[in-house]
Scaffold this active site. Sequence first.
Site, PDB file in Angstrom:
ATOM      1  N   ASP A  59       0.864  -1.181   0.130  1.00  0.00           N
ATOM      2  CA  ASP A  59       0.131   0.244  -0.067  1.00  0.00           C
ATOM      3  C   ASP A  59       0.936   1.315  -0.044  1.00  0.00           C
ATOM      4  O   ASP A  59       0.441   2.533   0.099  1.00  0.00           O
ATOM      5  CB  ASP A  59      -0.956  -0.048   1.329  1.00  0.00           C
ATOM      6  CG  ASP A  59      -0.353  -0.020   2.509  1.00  0.00           C
ATOM      7  OD1 ASP A  59       0.951  -0.229   2.505  1.00  0.00           O
ATOM      8  OD2 ASP A  59      -1.143   0.190   3.510  1.00  0.00           O
ATOM      9  N   ASP A  98      -1.204  -6.038  -0.703  1.00  0.00           N
ATOM     10  CA  ASP A  98      -1.337  -5.647   0.829  1.00  0.00           C
ATOM     11  C   ASP A  98      -2.810  -4.954   0.810  1.00  0.00           C
ATOM     12  O   ASP A  98      -3.404  -4.439   0.189  1.00  0.00           O
ATOM     13  CB  ASP A  98      -0.447  -4.339   0.538  1.00  0.00           C
ATOM     14  CG  ASP A  98       0.103  -4.013   1.989  1.00  0.00           C
ATOM     15  OD1 ASP A  98      -0.249  -4.536   3.152  1.00  0.00           O
ATOM     16  OD2 ASP A  98       0.869  -3.306   2.224  1.00  0.00           O
ATOM     17  N   GLU A 197       8.511  -4.435  10.809  1.00  0.00           N
ATOM     18  CA  GLU A 197       8.910  -2.943  10.179  1.00  0.00           C
ATOM     19  C   GLU A 197       9.347  -2.024  11.577  1.00  0.00           C
ATOM     20  O   GLU A 197       8.585  -2.057  12.680  1.00  0.00           O
ATOM     21  CB  GLU A 197       7.865  -2.419   9.525  1.00  0.00           C
ATOM     22  CG  GLU A 197       8.360  -1.294   9.030  1.00  0.00           C
ATOM     23  CD  GLU A 197       7.350  -0.424   7.967  1.00  0.00           C
ATOM     24  OE1 GLU A 197       6.360  -1.252   7.541  1.00  0.00           O
ATOM     25  OE2 GLU A 197       7.479   0.524   7.531  1.00  0.00           O
TER      26      GLU A 197
HETATM   27  O1  KIV Z   1       3.431  -1.247   1.652  1.00  0.00           O
HETATM   28  C1  KIV Z   1       4.636  -1.371   1.686  1.00  0.00           C
HETATM   29  O2  KIV Z   1       5.732  -1.049   1.023  1.00  0.00           O
HETATM   30  C2  KIV Z   1       4.704  -2.532   2.910  1.00  0.00           C
HETATM   31  C3  KIV Z   1       6.277  -3.031   3.129  1.00  0.00           C
HETATM   32  C4  KIV Z   1       7.086  -1.604   3.334  1.00  0.00           C
HETATM   33  C5  KIV Z   1       6.496  -4.062   4.186  1.00  0.00           C
HETATM   34  O3  KIV Z   1       3.963  -2.677   3.605  1.00  0.00           O
END
Ligand code: KIV
Length: 303
Positions: A59, A98, A197
Amino acid sequence: MSLVSFGLGQAAFIRPKVTTLTIHEKKARQQRITCLTAYDYATSRLVDEAGVDMILVGDSLAQVVLGYENTMPVTMEEMLHHTRAVRRAVKSALVIADMPFGSYHGEVEQGVHNAIRFVKEAGAEAVKLEGGSQRVELVKRVLDSEIPVMGHIGLTPQSVHKMGGYKVQGKDLGGIERLVKDAIALDRAGIFSLVLEGVPREVAAMITAEVSVPTIGIGAGPECDGQVLVFHDIVNLTFSPAAKFVRRYGDAASLISNAVHQFVSDVESGSYPSDEESYHLPKETKAEFETIMRRKQLKAYTR
Ligand code: KIV
């Protein structure tokens, strides 16, 4: 890998398809797992062909592709649209979608429905969602729908307002305890991997030793089972100073900017396109065409 030959003496290595089983096998063999974000056809093809294990349609699309300030505004429809483009490009890497903010924060049914949309309408092979113990019921229900789930704890960008900014998590004993509990709860619920993270290296190492699934770190140190980074960060396409954990492997901003400057200059100076870059009439038409042009010129002259 197998070597496949094409007609004109070209050869290409075809990687076997990466599945959630491959990811578990890599952890068992203590081989590090690689993951990058990607959001469109061209970059996904390059990322896949370069041998990355997992591609996350993150996302972070909201910020790095759509120009929003944070990840909150990106919608299901936008995420589906980009996941489809990635799906069309990728042959081997595991494609993970995501789940955007608001797509799983209400009733569990809503989250399950949206996870299914990613698989059914966009070809994702797994979904990722942010949050710890509070997501256990949802994780189990999504798994009941036959969809693998990647967890994500620590600095979870969809909680930016609750966290009071993008802050490293798990810096005190209370925070560490919460993170470990969340990791264990998600592991027991059946996630296939866990993104950590923005957590101290020591905490990520502890969680990695504690859970059965592979941990994939971003700003979480080298003891994680794998690493994920945002594609635009590693090629310098984010227009902002990089976070401490980002390593830049290329400078796409300079590459693109130089190419565009050169194009503008070549068009303005008349050096583009050249005769070699132009189409020409076939011989037969050319002779007739020149006769017509000569007649036209003559008429104009005698008028
Ligand atoms: O949205 C994204 O890029 C993420 C990663 C950084 C894990 O969730």
